[in-house]
Design a protein around this motif. Structure first.
Motif, PDB file in Angstrom:
ATOM      1  N   VAL A 252       0.825  -1.198   0.000  1.00 47.34           N
ATOM      2  CA  VAL A 252       0.000   0.000   0.000  1.00 47.34           C
ATOM      3  C   VAL A 252       0.863   1.253   0.000  1.00 47.34           C
ATOM      4  O   VAL A 252       0.437   2.315  -0.435  1.00 47.34           O
ATOM      5  CB  VAL A 252      -0.950  -0.009   1.224  1.00 47.34           C
ATOM      6  CG1 VAL A 252      -0.185   0.187   2.514  1.00 47.34           C
ATOM      7  CG2 VAL A 252      -2.033   1.051   1.071  1.00 47.34           C
ATOM      8  N   THR A 261      -4.711   6.290   5.177  1.00 47.53           N
ATOM      9  CA  THR A 261      -5.466   5.320   5.949  1.00 47.53           C
ATOM     10  C   THR A 261      -5.752   5.892   7.330  1.00 47.53           C
ATOM     11  O   THR A 261      -5.011   6.746   7.825  1.00 47.53           O
ATOM     12  CB  THR A 261      -4.694   3.990   6.108  1.00 47.53           C
ATOM     13  OG1 THR A 261      -3.541   4.220   6.940  1.00 47.53           O
ATOM     14  CG2 THR A 261      -4.241   3.452   4.776  1.00 47.53           C
ATOM     15  N   LYS A 266      -6.311  -1.843   6.742  1.00 44.57           N
ATOM     16  CA  LYS A 266      -6.994  -3.105   7.035  1.00 44.57           C
ATOM     17  C   LYS A 266      -7.439  -3.718   5.711  1.00 44.57           C
ATOM     18  O   LYS A 266      -8.184  -3.109   4.945  1.00 44.57           O
ATOM     19  CB  LYS A 266      -8.198  -2.852   7.940  1.00 44.57           C
ATOM     20  CG  LYS A 266      -7.827  -2.238   9.290  1.00 44.57           C
ATOM     21  CD  LYS A 266      -9.063  -1.916  10.109  1.00 44.57           C
ATOM     22  CE  LYS A 266      -8.670  -1.252  11.431  1.00 44.57           C
ATOM     23  NZ  LYS A 266      -9.856  -0.887  12.248  1.00 44.57           N
ATOM     24  N   PHE A 267      -6.989  -4.946   5.479  1.00 46.46           N
ATOM     25  CA  PHE A 267      -7.236  -5.592   4.195  1.00 46.46           C
ATOM     26  C   PHE A 267      -8.208  -6.751   4.343  1.00 46.46           C
ATOM     27  O   PHE A 267      -8.325  -7.358   5.400  1.00 46.46           O
ATOM     28  CB  PHE A 267      -5.920  -6.090   3.588  1.00 46.46           C
ATOM     29  CG  PHE A 267      -4.931  -4.991   3.314  1.00 46.46           C
ATOM     30  CD1 PHE A 267      -5.098  -4.161   2.222  1.00 46.46           C
ATOM     31  CD2 PHE A 267      -3.856  -4.779   4.155  1.00 46.46           C
ATOM     32  CE1 PHE A 267      -4.195  -3.140   1.973  1.00 46.46           C
ATOM     33  CE2 PHE A 267      -2.950  -3.762   3.913  1.00 46.46           C
ATOM     34  CZ  PHE A 267      -3.127  -2.941   2.818  1.00 46.46           C
ATOM     35  N   HIS A 268      -8.877  -7.074   3.241  1.00 43.28           N
ATOM     36  CA  HIS A 268      -9.829  -8.181   3.222  1.00 43.28           C
ATOM     37  C   HIS A 268      -9.531  -9.107   2.048  1.00 43.28           C
ATOM     38  O   HIS A 268     -10.432  -9.676   1.462  1.00 43.28           O
ATOM     39  CB  HIS A 268     -11.265  -7.645   3.107  1.00 43.28           C
ATOM     40  CG  HIS A 268     -11.660  -6.778   4.261  1.00 43.28           C
ATOM     41  ND1 HIS A 268     -12.036  -7.272   5.483  1.00 43.28           N
ATOM     42  CD2 HIS A 268     -11.713  -5.434   4.380  1.00 43.28           C
ATOM     43  CE1 HIS A 268     -12.330  -6.279   6.311  1.00 43.28           C
ATOM     44  NE2 HIS A 268     -12.135  -5.148   5.658  1.00 43.28           N
ATOM     45  N   ASN A 269      -8.277  -9.230   1.704  1.00 41.15           N
ATOM     46  CA  ASN A 269      -7.923 -10.168   0.657  1.00 41.15           C
ATOM     47  C   ASN A 269      -7.056 -11.276   1.253  1.00 41.15           C
ATOM     48  O   ASN A 269      -6.641 -11.215   2.403  1.00 41.15           O
ATOM     49  CB  ASN A 269      -7.180  -9.469  -0.492  1.00 41.15           C
ATOM     50  CG  ASN A 269      -5.878  -8.838  -0.026  1.00 41.15           C
ATOM     51  OD1 ASN A 269      -5.682  -8.619   1.166  1.00 41.15           O
ATOM     52  ND2 ASN A 269      -5.000  -8.557  -0.973  1.00 41.15           N
ATOM     53  N   GLY A 277      -1.827  -5.463  -0.330  1.00 38.53           N
ATOM     54  CA  GLY A 277      -3.177  -5.719  -0.792  1.00 38.53           C
ATOM     55  C   GLY A 277      -3.843  -4.502  -1.378  1.00 38.53           C
ATOM     56  O   GLY A 277      -3.371  -3.376  -1.254  1.00 38.53           O
ATOM     57  N   THR A 278      -4.978  -4.720  -2.045  1.00 34.38           N
ATOM     58  CA  THR A 278      -5.726  -3.630  -2.665  1.00 34.38           C
ATOM     59  C   THR A 278      -7.134  -3.505  -2.111  1.00 34.38           C
ATOM     60  O   THR A 278      -7.739  -2.450  -2.226  1.00 34.38           O
ATOM     61  CB  THR A 278      -5.793  -3.847  -4.188  1.00 34.38           C
ATOM     62  OG1 THR A 278      -6.355  -5.140  -4.446  1.00 34.38           O
ATOM     63  CG2 THR A 278      -4.416  -3.768  -4.806  1.00 34.38           C
ATOM     64  N   ASN A 279      -7.668  -4.567  -1.547  1.00 31.39           N
ATOM     65  CA  ASN A 279      -9.023  -4.538  -1.001  1.00 31.39           C
ATOM     66  C   ASN A 279      -8.952  -4.044   0.439  1.00 31.39           C
ATOM     67  O   ASN A 279      -9.004  -4.804   1.396  1.00 31.39           O
ATOM     68  CB  ASN A 279      -9.648  -5.929  -1.073  1.00 31.39           C
ATOM     69  CG  ASN A 279     -11.116  -5.913  -0.697  1.00 31.39           C
ATOM     70  OD1 ASN A 279     -11.708  -4.853  -0.545  1.00 31.39           O
ATOM     71  ND2 ASN A 279     -11.689  -7.093  -0.555  1.00 31.39           N
ATOM     72  N   CYS A 280      -8.805  -2.746   0.610  1.00 25.80           N
ATOM     73  CA  CYS A 280      -8.573  -2.126   1.915  1.00 25.80           C
ATOM     74  C   CYS A 280      -9.834  -1.393   2.364  1.00 25.80           C
ATOM     75  O   CYS A 280     -10.396  -0.588   1.606  1.00 25.80           O
ATOM     76  CB  CYS A 280      -7.394  -1.164   1.841  1.00 25.80           C
ATOM     77  SG  CYS A 280      -7.037  -0.293   3.386  1.00 25.80           S
ATOM     78  N   CYS A 283      -8.851   2.686   3.447  1.00 28.46           N
ATOM     79  CA  CYS A 283      -7.880   3.378   2.596  1.00 28.46           C
ATOM     80  C   CYS A 283      -8.595   4.374   1.683  1.00 28.46           C
ATOM     81  O   CYS A 283      -9.681   4.093   1.160  1.00 28.46           O
ATOM     82  CB  CYS A 283      -7.104   2.381   1.734  1.00 28.46           C
ATOM     83  SG  CYS A 283      -5.973   1.314   2.650  1.00 28.46           S
ATOM     84  N   THR A 327      -7.324   2.218  -2.835  1.00 29.46           N
ATOM     85  CA  THR A 327      -5.900   2.529  -2.928  1.00 29.46           C
ATOM     86  C   THR A 327      -5.548   2.995  -4.331  1.00 29.46           C
ATOM     87  O   THR A 327      -6.282   2.732  -5.289  1.00 29.46           O
ATOM     88  CB  THR A 327      -5.046   1.288  -2.594  1.00 29.46           C
ATOM     89  OG1 THR A 327      -5.334   0.254  -3.555  1.00 29.46           O
ATOM     90  CG2 THR A 327      -5.366   0.755  -1.201  1.00 29.46           C
TER      91      THR A 327
END
Length: 480
Positions: A252, A261, A266-269, A277-280, A283, A327
């Motif tokens: 990130v 942020t 905080k990511f969910h991937n 990660g990109t699914n934040c 962010c 992001t």
């Protein structure tokens, strides 16, 4: 006699006959060799890798010979490339942007049986004289310091030879034999252009030699230039593996101009972690053009000082805009080179002259200068992981967004402002001279002096995290 017994007897009889035939052939070969020796038909070759007995071939030692014909047959350009055709040799696959610092100078690492991982276990010699290990950690050998046209042959002893050559030869020995006693000239021009973009290679070599009664001289020069391969050329040179069903591993912090942020990202991937990660879920991407020019007229050239006095982002409006959620990471590999640019100049000279009777003088030397310019992808830079970090921003920062929470963090990728450009070089040379003595009773003696030199260097740019934190408004030791 039953049929099985009869077949067995016939088989044993055939084996005995073949064995006797093999023994007879071996005895005949030994007799022929003895007759040749008595007749004075001794091979002219006297420099044998794998044996210290003058004029005697190594017995029971797997010595492989490579010569100029092998360059033609394999299409190899350098001696290092030629080793890719030797099964016992482990040759570095070539330059890569993810190489360790000990390989920034673009050596073609050659080691026998892959044993040179923590130090040199393969001995490199030039005309039977040891040349020191190379690379920053003195953990590699590269016979490509000798131009291909200057090569007479390469002897490869692919077996342990420490009893003969010392502990450097635990895995084996590579002995590069220089061309001598050559009369004529050879010009070599080589162009190599990959079809997928970048990496064009241009090489020009010149060999000149002359012989006369009792002496000879050879001179060789080689110039090589290789263009870089940019990080945008190949789709698989990336940190985003989602096209292949895997994770997006871009940090990130690798964001241009930045990613904000609330607290840590905080990511969910499936990649997880605190920086990948990109699914934040917390962010926000800073839109391009959100900044403003520095106002040097304020505070006697210091600029704005009051908290949020120069803010360009109102957090309530900014966070409510769904377009800003997420992001704005940039694949760091696209900012670097997949393969560095390099230029190399090499020169080799040999000279021999019979002085009188049993005494002859010899001299030889070589010089290789390799220059490299690497641009490292920031996340892969040598020890520069701080280029893609997430930094906490104090509320006293004059650019702190208005109406924002007190625990904002921002990810920066400074590669565009401070390119991870790493110039490097390697210089290798030797001069070697002495006298060959023909002694009585078939003995030979050599008196010589040899001086070898190897140096390499690379320079990298680094970001001082304390200085960056101080620029954000924290009170830290900027010299730390």
């Amino acid at each position: 006699m039953n049929r099985v017994t009869s077949r067995f007897a016939a088989l044993m009889g055939s084996a005995s006959f073949l064995t006797l035939t093999g023994l007879t052939a071996a005895q005949a070969q030994e007799t022929a060799q003895a007759q040749m020796a008595q007749a004075g038909a001794v091979p002219e070759q006297v420099l044998i890798t794998g044996s210290l007995i003058h004029g005697t071939a190594a017995v029971g030692v797997p010595v492989t010979n490579l010569g100029t014909q092998d360059f033609t047959e394999t299409g190899s350009v350098t001696i290092g490339d030629l080793f890719r055709t030797v099964p016992q040799a482990n040759t570095a696959p070539g330059p890569s942007a993810v190489n360790s610092g000990g390989h920034q100078e673009r050596e073609t690492r050659v080691n026998i049986r892959g044993l040179d991982q923590t130090g040199p276990r393969t001995l490199l010699m030039v005309d039977g004289v040891k040349f020191p290990p190379q690379a920053d950690g003195l953990c590699a050998i590269d016979p490509s310091i000798i131009p291909a046209l200057a090569l007479d042959r390469v002897d490869i002893l692919a077996d342990g030879a420490s009893a003969t050559y010392g502990s450097d030869a635990i895995a084996g020995v590579i002995n590069v034999i220089l061309k001598r006693n050559y009369d004529g000239a050879v010009t070599l021009l080589h162009v190599q252009a990959p079809t997928d973009g970048g990496g064009q290679q241009y090489q020009a070599s010149q060999l000149w030699g002359r012989t006369w009664e009792g002496g000879d001289i050879t001179l060789t020069y080689e110039f090589t230039h290789e263009q870089p391969i940019k990080g945008t050329v190949h789709s698989n040179f990336t940190l985003n593996y989602s096209p292949w069903g895997l994770d997006n591993e871009i940090a990130v912090g690798s964001s241009i101009p930045g990613t904000i942020t609330v607290g840590g990202p905080k990511f969910h991937n499936t990649a997880g972690g605190a920086s990948i990660g990109t699914n934040c879920s917390n962010c926000w991407a800073i839109p391009k053009g959100a900044g403003q020019n520095f106002n040097a007229a304020l505070n006697n050239g210091v600029g704005p000082l009051a908290p949020s006095s120069a803010a360009t982002i109102n957090w309530a409006t900014f966070a409510a805009n769904a377009a800003n959620m997420g992001t704005n990471e940039v694949d760091p590999t696209t900012l670097g080179l997949e393969q560095a640019e390099q230029e190399k100049n090499s020169f080799v000279a040999t000279f021999d002259q019979r002085l009188f009777g049993p005494v002859s003088f010899f001299a030889e030397g070589f010089y290789a200068n390799r220059r490299v310019v690497e641009v490292q992808p920031p996340q892969y830079s040598q020890g520069i992981s701080n280029d893609v970090k997430v930094f906490a921003v104090p509320t006293v920062n004059p650019y702190y967004p208005t109406n924002a929470p007190t625990n904002l963090r921002v990810g920066y990728d400074l590669a565009e402002e401070i390119p991870t450009r790493e110039p490097a070089y390697e210089i290798s040379w030797r001069y070697h001279f002495g006298f060959n003595l023909d002694l009585p009773f078939g003995w030979n003696g050599v008196l010589y002096y040899s001086h070898s030199y190897e140096t390499n260097f690379y320079l990298q740019n680094e970001v001082n995290q304390n200085a960056l934190s101080a620029a954000l408004g924290w009170t830290v030791n900027v010299n730390g």
